[in-house]
Scaffold this motif. Structure first.
Motif, PDB file in Angstrom:
ATOM      1  N   HIS A 113      45.602 -24.355 -16.685  1.00  0.00           N
ATOM      2  CA  HIS A 113      45.532 -25.770 -16.293  1.00  0.00           C
ATOM      3  C   HIS A 113      46.166 -26.654 -17.370  1.00  0.00           C
ATOM      4  O   HIS A 113      46.939 -27.567 -17.059  1.00  0.00           O
ATOM      5  N   ARG A 114      45.883 -26.377 -18.655  1.00  0.00           N
ATOM      6  CA  ARG A 114      46.436 -27.181 -19.747  1.00  0.00           C
ATOM      7  C   ARG A 114      47.950 -27.051 -19.810  1.00  0.00           C
ATOM      8  O   ARG A 114      48.669 -28.054 -19.931  1.00  0.00           O
ATOM      9  N   VAL A 140      46.975 -19.067 -25.394  1.00  0.00           N
ATOM     10  CA  VAL A 140      45.590 -19.454 -25.142  1.00  0.00           C
ATOM     11  C   VAL A 140      45.010 -19.863 -26.485  1.00  0.00           C
ATOM     12  O   VAL A 140      45.150 -19.150 -27.482  1.00  0.00           O
ATOM     13  N   THR A 169      48.626 -31.526 -12.436  1.00  0.00           N
ATOM     14  CA  THR A 169      47.194 -31.410 -12.626  1.00  0.00           C
ATOM     15  C   THR A 169      46.591 -30.775 -11.389  1.00  0.00           C
ATOM     16  O   THR A 169      46.589 -31.374 -10.313  1.00  0.00           O
ATOM     17  N   THR A 200      49.754 -28.928 -17.090  1.00  0.00           N
ATOM     18  CA  THR A 200      49.741 -30.360 -17.368  1.00  0.00           C
ATOM     19  C   THR A 200      50.738 -30.701 -18.469  1.00  0.00           C
ATOM     20  O   THR A 200      51.524 -31.645 -18.338  1.00  0.00           O
ATOM     21  N   PRO A 218      40.093 -28.681 -10.628  1.00  0.00           N
ATOM     22  CA  PRO A 218      39.350 -27.595 -11.280  1.00  0.00           C
ATOM     23  C   PRO A 218      38.924 -26.500 -10.307  1.00  0.00           C
ATOM     24  O   PRO A 218      38.774 -25.346 -10.695  1.00  0.00           O
ATOM     25  N   ARG A 241      41.370 -22.184  -8.552  1.00  0.00           N
ATOM     26  CA  ARG A 241      41.314 -21.097  -9.517  1.00  0.00           C
ATOM     27  C   ARG A 241      42.578 -20.240  -9.433  1.00  0.00           C
ATOM     28  O   ARG A 241      42.970 -19.820  -8.355  1.00  0.00           O
ATOM     29  N   GLU A 263      39.219 -21.117 -25.746  1.00  0.00           N
ATOM     30  CA  GLU A 263      39.671 -21.547 -24.421  1.00  0.00           C
ATOM     31  C   GLU A 263      39.741 -20.326 -23.500  1.00  0.00           C
ATOM     32  O   GLU A 263      40.121 -19.244 -23.924  1.00  0.00           O
ATOM     33  N   THR A 264      39.386 -20.501 -22.232  1.00  0.00           N
ATOM     34  CA  THR A 264      39.553 -19.408 -21.270  1.00  0.00           C
ATOM     35  C   THR A 264      41.009 -19.365 -20.816  1.00  0.00           C
ATOM     36  O   THR A 264      41.746 -20.357 -20.940  1.00  0.00           O
ATOM     37  N   GLU A 299      41.961 -19.321 -17.770  1.00  0.00           N
ATOM     38  CA  GLU A 299      42.071 -20.300 -16.680  1.00  0.00           C
ATOM     39  C   GLU A 299      42.263 -21.711 -17.224  1.00  0.00           C
ATOM     40  O   GLU A 299      43.081 -22.473 -16.714  1.00  0.00           O
ATOM     41  N   ASP A 300      41.509 -22.067 -18.267  1.00  0.00           N
ATOM     42  CA  ASP A 300      41.679 -23.388 -18.872  1.00  0.00           C
ATOM     43  C   ASP A 300      43.080 -23.545 -19.458  1.00  0.00           C
ATOM     44  O   ASP A 300      43.697 -24.606 -19.363  1.00  0.00           O
ATOM     45  N   ALA A 301      43.603 -22.463 -20.058  1.00  0.00           N
ATOM     46  CA  ALA A 301      44.947 -22.510 -20.636  1.00  0.00           C
ATOM     47  C   ALA A 301      45.998 -22.733 -19.551  1.00  0.00           C
ATOM     48  O   ALA A 301      46.962 -23.471 -19.757  1.00  0.00           O
TER      49      ALA A 301
END
Length: 98
Positions: free
Chosen positions: A65-66, A54, A75, A69, A78, A81, A58-59, A61-63
Motif C-alpha cells: 500500500h505504501r 519492506v 491509494t 502511494t 485497506p 488485500r 511493517e507488514t 501488505e502495508d509495504a
C-alpha cells in the motif's frame, strides 16, 4: 517510548536490537486482462514493476500500500488485500542489500 529504526535493524527504547535480512516486494498491478502498470526507474530509465523494501516493523501488505502511494499516487482501500502469487528468493538479486 521512542523506538529507533536504523537500516534493517530495529532497536527498542531500551536498546534491544533485532537485525534481519532485507525484504523487498514487487507489485503486479493489472488493469483489465491485457494491461500491467509499470514505472520508469529514475536510476536506469528502464521500466519496472512497482515495489521497494519492506521497512522494519511493517507488514508486506502495508509495504505494498505504501509503495503504490509513493510511486504512483494510488491509494487502495485497506480492505483491498493483495494476493500473493509467488515467492522468489535470491540474496544476490540486488547488489545494494542482502
Amino acid at each position: 517510548n521512542s523506538d529507533l529504526k536504523r537500516g534493517t535493524c530495529w532497536c527498542s527504547a531500551d536498546e534491544w536490537c533485532m537485525c534481519t535480512p532485507s525484504l523487498a516486494i514487487d507489485v503486479v498491478l493489472t488493469s483489465g486482462e491485457d494491461h500491467v502498470w509499470l514505472v520508469r526507474r529514475a536510476d536506469t530509465g528502464l521500466l519496472a514493476l512497482m515495489g521497494g523494501m519492506v521497512e522494519v516493523g511493517e507488514t508486506a501488505e502495508d509495504a505494498i500500500h505504501r509503495e503504490l502511494t509513493e510511486e504512483m499516487s494510488i491509494t487502495l482501500p485497506p480492505s483491498n488485500r493483495p494476493v500473493l502469487f509467488g515467492l522468489y528468493n535470491d540474496p544476490m538479486r540486488d547488489t545494494r542489500r542482502h
